[in-house]
Design a protein around this motif. Sequence first.
Motif, PDB file in Angstrom:
ATOM      1  N   UNK A   2      -3.327  14.252   6.907  1.00 49.22           N
ATOM      2  CA  UNK A   2      -3.718  13.028   7.600  1.00 49.22           C
ATOM      3  C   UNK A   2      -2.812  11.933   7.064  1.00 49.22           C
ATOM      4  N   UNK A   3      -1.963  11.360   7.939  1.00 43.03           N
ATOM      5  CA  UNK A   3      -0.962  10.410   7.476  1.00 43.03           C
ATOM      6  C   UNK A   3      -0.923   9.141   8.304  1.00 43.03           C
ATOM      7  N   UNK A   4      -0.799   8.031   7.596  1.00 41.13           N
ATOM      8  CA  UNK A   4      -0.520   6.753   8.241  1.00 41.13           C
ATOM      9  C   UNK A   4       0.845   6.868   8.917  1.00 41.13           C
ATOM     10  N   UNK A   5       1.075   6.098   9.967  1.00 42.10           N
ATOM     11  CA  UNK A   5       2.369   6.119  10.649  1.00 42.10           C
ATOM     12  C   UNK A   5       3.344   5.158   9.984  1.00 42.10           C
ATOM     13  N   UNK A   6       2.937   3.905   9.781  1.00 42.58           N
ATOM     14  CA  UNK A   6       3.848   2.888   9.259  1.00 42.58           C
ATOM     15  C   UNK A   6       3.759   2.853   7.732  1.00 42.58           C
ATOM     16  N   UNK A   7       4.863   3.308   7.108  1.00 43.66           N
ATOM     17  CA  UNK A   7       4.954   3.307   5.648  1.00 43.66           C
ATOM     18  C   UNK A   7       6.358   2.878   5.251  1.00 43.66           C
ATOM     19  N   UNK A   8       6.531   2.371   4.024  1.00 41.03           N
ATOM     20  CA  UNK A   8       7.830   1.810   3.642  1.00 41.03           C
ATOM     21  C   UNK A   8       8.958   2.832   3.421  1.00 41.03           C
ATOM     22  N   UNK A   9       8.660   3.995   2.899  1.00 35.20           N
ATOM     23  CA  UNK A   9       9.748   4.929   2.593  1.00 35.20           C
ATOM     24  C   UNK A   9      10.194   5.678   3.846  1.00 35.20           C
ATOM     25  N   UNK A  10       9.360   6.532   4.368  1.00 35.94           N
ATOM     26  CA  UNK A  10       9.612   7.157   5.671  1.00 35.94           C
ATOM     27  C   UNK A  10       8.316   7.080   6.463  1.00 35.94           C
ATOM     28  N   UNK A  15      -6.540  18.316  -1.486  1.00 35.35           N
ATOM     29  CA  UNK A  15      -5.523  18.782  -2.432  1.00 35.35           C
ATOM     30  C   UNK A  15      -4.704  17.648  -3.024  1.00 35.35           C
ATOM     31  N   UNK A  16      -4.593  16.562  -2.293  1.00 34.56           N
ATOM     32  CA  UNK A  16      -3.800  15.457  -2.793  1.00 34.56           C
ATOM     33  C   UNK A  16      -3.997  14.222  -1.953  1.00 34.56           C
ATOM     34  N   UNK A  17      -3.773  13.093  -2.603  1.00 32.88           N
ATOM     35  CA  UNK A  17      -3.899  11.793  -1.976  1.00 32.88           C
ATOM     36  C   UNK A  17      -2.664  10.994  -2.399  1.00 32.88           C
ATOM     37  N   UNK A  18      -1.811  10.627  -1.448  1.00 32.13           N
ATOM     38  CA  UNK A  18      -0.521  10.041  -1.776  1.00 32.13           C
ATOM     39  C   UNK A  18      -0.316   8.706  -1.072  1.00 32.13           C
ATOM     40  N   UNK A  19       0.332   7.760  -1.786  1.00 31.59           N
ATOM     41  CA  UNK A  19       0.650   6.480  -1.156  1.00 31.59           C
ATOM     42  C   UNK A  19       2.106   6.423  -0.713  1.00 31.59           C
ATOM     43  N   UNK A  20       2.827   7.539  -0.855  1.00 31.87           N
ATOM     44  CA  UNK A  20       4.210   7.632  -0.390  1.00 31.87           C
ATOM     45  C   UNK A  20       4.401   8.952   0.357  1.00 31.87           C
ATOM     46  N   UNK A  21       5.037   8.887   1.507  1.00 34.55           N
ATOM     47  CA  UNK A  21       5.264  10.085   2.321  1.00 34.55           C
ATOM     48  C   UNK A  21       6.170  11.090   1.614  1.00 34.55           C
ATOM     49  N   UNK A  45      -4.347  17.055   2.811  1.00 34.36           N
ATOM     50  CA  UNK A  45      -3.636  16.013   2.071  1.00 34.36           C
ATOM     51  C   UNK A  45      -3.780  14.714   2.853  1.00 34.36           C
ATOM     52  N   UNK A  46      -3.975  13.606   2.128  1.00 33.47           N
ATOM     53  CA  UNK A  46      -4.085  12.274   2.737  1.00 33.47           C
ATOM     54  C   UNK A  46      -2.885  11.435   2.299  1.00 33.47           C
ATOM     55  N   UNK A  47      -2.322  10.677   3.265  1.00 39.19           N
ATOM     56  CA  UNK A  47      -1.153   9.841   2.973  1.00 39.19           C
ATOM     57  C   UNK A  47      -1.331   8.476   3.636  1.00 39.19           C
ATOM     58  N   UNK A  48      -1.301   7.421   2.824  1.00 42.45           N
ATOM     59  CA  UNK A  48      -1.361   6.059   3.356  1.00 42.45           C
ATOM     60  C   UNK A  48      -0.857   5.112   2.274  1.00 42.45           C
ATOM     61  N   UNK A  49       0.043   4.202   2.629  1.00 39.23           N
ATOM     62  CA  UNK A  49       0.567   3.275   1.624  1.00 39.23           C
ATOM     63  C   UNK A  49      -0.400   2.136   1.320  1.00 39.23           C
ATOM     64  N   UNK A  50      -1.428   1.965   2.156  1.00 34.93           N
ATOM     65  CA  UNK A  50      -2.466   0.970   1.887  1.00 34.93           C
ATOM     66  C   UNK A  50      -3.493   1.594   0.940  1.00 34.93           C
TER      67      UNK A  50
END
Length: 125
Positions: A53-61, A31-37, A6-11
């Motif tokens: 694989x997740x970005x560290x700095x995101x707006x929600x958590x 399996x998924x690509x998300x812009x919100x944690x 799974x990939x996570x990044x708000x950018x």
Amino acid sequence: MNIRVVAVDNSEELLVKLTRILKEIDGIELCGSFNEAIAAMQYVRENPVDMVFSDVVMPDISGITLAAKLYELPDPPEVVLLSGIPGFSLEAWKIRAFGFIIKPYKKTQIVKMIDQYIMDKSKVV
């Protein structure tokens, strides 16, 4: 056996880049690509995932909070944190994240984390 990722990044731009890289790697099932944690966390709770694989700095958590919550699950995925701020590597270490990659990352760095995951899993079996 495919590695479920799974990939996570708000950018949006970086999420597209990460998604493209993961799709190019043999043996990876994106399996998924998300812009919100929070959305990613919900997905992982309901579906088997091997790596996030997740970005560290995101707006929600933050990605660090996401990783900490995922590691509380009965069968947690390994989490690789991505950040342009090197100082977050200490936080990643504190929560025992699988890995930390400083942005801007390259495909070789992503592949290296996946190879490490495969090596670690082969030692367990």
